[in-house]
Design a protein around this motif. Structure first.
Motif, PDB file in Angstrom:
ATOM      1  N   ASP A  96       0.823  -1.216   0.000  1.00 50.27           N
ATOM      2  CA  ASP A  96       0.000   0.000   0.000  1.00 50.27           C
ATOM      3  C   ASP A  96       0.855   1.264   0.000  1.00 50.27           C
ATOM      4  O   ASP A  96       0.387   2.320  -0.417  1.00 50.27           O
ATOM      5  CB  ASP A  96      -0.909   0.057   1.238  1.00 50.27           C
ATOM      6  N   VAL A  97       2.062   1.154   0.509  1.00 47.57           N
ATOM      7  CA  VAL A  97       2.897   2.339   0.693  1.00 47.57           C
ATOM      8  C   VAL A  97       4.132   2.272  -0.203  1.00 47.57           C
ATOM      9  O   VAL A  97       5.256   2.404   0.251  1.00 47.57           O
ATOM     10  CB  VAL A  97       3.275   2.532   2.182  1.00 47.57           C
ATOM     11  N   GLU A  98       3.895   2.086  -1.495  1.00 47.60           N
ATOM     12  CA  GLU A  98       4.996   2.039  -2.461  1.00 47.60           C
ATOM     13  C   GLU A  98       5.532   3.443  -2.698  1.00 47.60           C
ATOM     14  O   GLU A  98       4.776   4.412  -2.772  1.00 47.60           O
ATOM     15  CB  GLU A  98       4.518   1.425  -3.767  1.00 47.60           C
ATOM     16  N   LEU A  99       6.836   3.520  -2.841  1.00 49.70           N
ATOM     17  CA  LEU A  99       7.508   4.814  -2.980  1.00 49.70           C
ATOM     18  C   LEU A  99       7.323   5.425  -4.354  1.00 49.70           C
ATOM     19  O   LEU A  99       7.241   4.728  -5.363  1.00 49.70           O
ATOM     20  CB  LEU A  99       9.003   4.650  -2.709  1.00 49.70           C
ATOM     21  N   ASN A 100       7.309   6.748  -4.356  1.00 46.54           N
ATOM     22  CA  ASN A 100       7.362   7.571  -5.565  1.00 46.54           C
ATOM     23  C   ASN A 100       6.295   7.235  -6.597  1.00 46.54           C
ATOM     24  O   ASN A 100       6.532   7.322  -7.795  1.00 46.54           O
ATOM     25  CB  ASN A 100       8.751   7.495  -6.203  1.00 46.54           C
ATOM     26  N   LYS A 101       5.138   6.834  -6.128  1.00 44.92           N
ATOM     27  CA  LYS A 101       3.988   6.631  -7.002  1.00 44.92           C
ATOM     28  C   LYS A 101       2.944   7.675  -6.643  1.00 44.92           C
ATOM     29  O   LYS A 101       2.822   8.043  -5.482  1.00 44.92           O
ATOM     30  CB  LYS A 101       3.380   5.239  -6.793  1.00 44.92           C
ATOM     31  N   PRO A 102       2.187   8.148  -7.645  1.00 43.93           N
ATOM     32  CA  PRO A 102       1.087   9.051  -7.283  1.00 43.93           C
ATOM     33  C   PRO A 102       0.145   8.331  -6.327  1.00 43.93           C
ATOM     34  O   PRO A 102      -0.213   7.177  -6.534  1.00 43.93           O
ATOM     35  CB  PRO A 102       0.411   9.329  -8.629  1.00 43.93           C
ATOM     36  N   ASN A 103      -0.216   8.992  -5.271  1.00 41.73           N
ATOM     37  CA  ASN A 103      -1.077   8.382  -4.261  1.00 41.73           C
ATOM     38  C   ASN A 103      -2.516   8.782  -4.549  1.00 41.73           C
ATOM     39  O   ASN A 103      -2.929   9.893  -4.280  1.00 41.73           O
ATOM     40  CB  ASN A 103      -0.669   8.845  -2.863  1.00 41.73           C
ATOM     41  N   GLU A 104      -3.282   7.851  -5.098  1.00 46.13           N
ATOM     42  CA  GLU A 104      -4.664   8.140  -5.456  1.00 46.13           C
ATOM     43  C   GLU A 104      -5.647   7.505  -4.482  1.00 46.13           C
ATOM     44  O   GLU A 104      -6.850   7.581  -4.688  1.00 46.13           O
ATOM     45  CB  GLU A 104      -4.928   7.660  -6.886  1.00 46.13           C
ATOM     46  N   ASN A 105      -5.164   6.870  -3.427  1.00 43.81           N
ATOM     47  CA  ASN A 105      -6.027   6.227  -2.452  1.00 43.81           C
ATOM     48  C   ASN A 105      -6.091   7.100  -1.200  1.00 43.81           C
ATOM     49  O   ASN A 105      -5.127   7.174  -0.447  1.00 43.81           O
ATOM     50  CB  ASN A 105      -5.477   4.840  -2.098  1.00 43.81           C
ATOM     51  N   PRO A 106      -7.240   7.772  -0.949  1.00 46.16           N
ATOM     52  CA  PRO A 106      -7.307   8.673   0.201  1.00 46.16           C
ATOM     53  C   PRO A 106      -7.198   7.953   1.553  1.00 46.16           C
ATOM     54  O   PRO A 106      -7.032   8.595   2.581  1.00 46.16           O
ATOM     55  CB  PRO A 106      -8.660   9.358   0.049  1.00 46.16           C
ATOM     56  N   ARG A 107      -7.252   6.627   1.569  1.00 45.98           N
ATOM     57  CA  ARG A 107      -7.056   5.887   2.818  1.00 45.98           C
ATOM     58  C   ARG A 107      -5.588   5.830   3.198  1.00 45.98           C
ATOM     59  O   ARG A 107      -5.236   5.661   4.362  1.00 45.98           O
ATOM     60  CB  ARG A 107      -7.607   4.462   2.667  1.00 45.98           C
ATOM     61  N   ILE A 108      -4.709   6.021   2.221  1.00 49.38           N
ATOM     62  CA  ILE A 108      -3.267   5.955   2.462  1.00 49.38           C
ATOM     63  C   ILE A 108      -2.753   7.389   2.655  1.00 49.38           C
ATOM     64  O   ILE A 108      -2.844   8.212   1.758  1.00 49.38           O
ATOM     65  CB  ILE A 108      -2.527   5.295   1.277  1.00 49.38           C
ATOM     66  N   PRO A 109      -2.187   7.686   3.810  1.00 51.69           N
ATOM     67  CA  PRO A 109      -1.678   9.049   4.021  1.00 51.69           C
ATOM     68  C   PRO A 109      -0.436   9.299   3.174  1.00 51.69           C
ATOM     69  O   PRO A 109       0.299   8.375   2.845  1.00 51.69           O
ATOM     70  CB  PRO A 109      -1.332   9.066   5.510  1.00 51.69           C
ATOM     71  N   SER A 110      -0.232  10.546   2.805  1.00 53.55           N
ATOM     72  CA  SER A 110       0.967  10.884   2.043  1.00 53.55           C
ATOM     73  C   SER A 110       1.771  11.999   2.722  1.00 53.55           C
ATOM     74  O   SER A 110       2.834  12.360   2.245  1.00 53.55           O
ATOM     75  CB  SER A 110       0.596  11.291   0.616  1.00 53.55           C
ATOM     76  N   ARG A 111       1.247  12.542   3.807  1.00 48.39           N
ATOM     77  CA  ARG A 111       1.953  13.581   4.563  1.00 48.39           C
ATOM     78  C   ARG A 111       1.965  13.193   6.033  1.00 48.39           C
ATOM     79  O   ARG A 111       1.073  12.498   6.506  1.00 48.39           O
ATOM     80  CB  ARG A 111       1.250  14.932   4.415  1.00 48.39           C
ATOM     81  N   PHE A 112       2.964  13.685   6.758  1.00 48.09           N
ATOM     82  CA  PHE A 112       3.035  13.392   8.184  1.00 48.09           C
ATOM     83  C   PHE A 112       3.856  14.445   8.909  1.00 48.09           C
ATOM     84  O   PHE A 112       4.653  15.162   8.313  1.00 48.09           O
ATOM     85  CB  PHE A 112       3.646  12.003   8.430  1.00 48.09           C
ATOM     86  N   VAL A 113       3.637  14.493  10.218  1.00 46.44           N
ATOM     87  CA  VAL A 113       4.437  15.301  11.138  1.00 46.44           C
ATOM     88  C   VAL A 113       4.553  14.491  12.416  1.00 46.44           C
ATOM     89  O   VAL A 113       3.578  13.880  12.855  1.00 46.44           O
ATOM     90  CB  VAL A 113       3.754  16.657  11.444  1.00 46.44           C
ATOM     91  N   ILE A 114       5.731  14.472  12.997  1.00 47.64           N
ATOM     92  CA  ILE A 114       5.894  13.915  14.335  1.00 47.64           C
ATOM     93  C   ILE A 114       6.063  15.098  15.269  1.00 47.64           C
ATOM     94  O   ILE A 114       6.968  15.913  15.107  1.00 47.64           O
ATOM     95  CB  ILE A 114       7.099  12.954  14.420  1.00 47.64           C
ATOM     96  N   HIS A 115       5.145  15.208  16.219  1.00 48.13           N
ATOM     97  CA  HIS A 115       5.136  16.334  17.160  1.00 48.13           C
ATOM     98  C   HIS A 115       4.998  15.768  18.563  1.00 48.13           C
ATOM     99  O   HIS A 115       4.051  15.032  18.848  1.00 48.13           O
ATOM    100  CB  HIS A 115       3.971  17.281  16.838  1.00 48.13           C
ATOM    101  N   ASN A 116       5.945  16.094  19.419  1.00 48.12           N
ATOM    102  CA  ASN A 116       5.951  15.591  20.804  1.00 48.12           C
ATOM    103  C   ASN A 116       5.804  14.067  20.852  1.00 48.12           C
ATOM    104  O   ASN A 116       5.018  13.529  21.624  1.00 48.12           O
ATOM    105  CB  ASN A 116       4.850  16.251  21.634  1.00 48.12           C
ATOM    106  N   GLU A 117       6.550  13.387  19.993  1.00 47.37           N
ATOM    107  CA  GLU A 117       6.604  11.928  19.921  1.00 47.37           C
ATOM    108  C   GLU A 117       5.274  11.297  19.520  1.00 47.37           C
ATOM    109  O   GLU A 117       5.025  10.124  19.784  1.00 47.37           O
ATOM    110  CB  GLU A 117       7.102  11.341  21.242  1.00 47.37           C
TER     111      GLU A 117
END
Length: 193
Positions: A96-117
């Protein structure tokens, strides 16, 4: 009496320091950062999970219940809606999380932040899945082998935080804590410039 005065000063100072970090100008990316900052100070919800999902409604659409389904009722162009809910049960297969492919599945996140662990994830159709994202979701135990059966668990009773940001001044916002998705209840009064 003096102790009460010092405690009051301390609380006012500690609240004002993080609120001064809120960004006033920007778009949905800055609204997300403001929501994460505020959410991290919502102790009751922030302590419950280590993984949180962010939903973005830009512009905010309010839905109305019809006879057979919900339908769009009103669009608020001056408001950006951000929702944050905790969920450590949402897992992904390695495929589900293959690299460098357009992400067209809204169930799969494509952005993230780690804040306060804590890990905050959201979907962005303009962003490809990166190695950094895969590393982050792996670090939090969200990636499983492809042969493992995965179930999507939705807890309708789980409370989250819904944020309503003024587009012209992101430091002006309202927060509602409930278990109803943003857009499916009346928006709180928010006076935007």
């Amino acid at each position: 009496m003096r102790l009460l005065f010092l405690l009051t000063i301390f609380l006012l100072f500690s609240c004002s320091t993080w609120k001064e970090s809120l960004v006033e100008k920007g778009d949905k990316e800055e609204a997300i950062q403001n929501a994460i900052l505020d959410f991290s100070h919502t102790k009751r919800l922030f302590k419950q999970d280590s993984v949180f999902y962010i939903g973005v409604d830009d512009p905010l659409v309010i839905f109305k219940e019809g006879k057979t389904r919900w339908h769009p009722h009103k669009t608020h162009d001056k408001i950006i809606g951000i929702s944050i809910v905790g969920d450590s049960e949402n897992l992904y297969h390695k495929s589900d999380v293959e690299l460098n492919k357009p992400n067209e599945n809204p169930r799969i996140p494509s952005r993230f932040v780690i804040h306060n662990e804590k890990l905050f994830l959201w979907y962005d159709d303009t962003q490809q899945i990166t190695q950094e994202l895969v590393d982050a979701i792996s670090q939090f135990g969200l990636v499983r082998d492809n042969d493992e059966e995965l179930f999507v668990v939705i807890d309708d009773g789980k409370k989250g935080a819904n944020y309503f940001f003024c587009r012209n001044d992101l430091s002006r916002y309202k927060k509602v804590i409930n278990n109803i998705a943003i857009g499916y209840y009346d928006m709180p009064k928010l006076s935007c410039p």
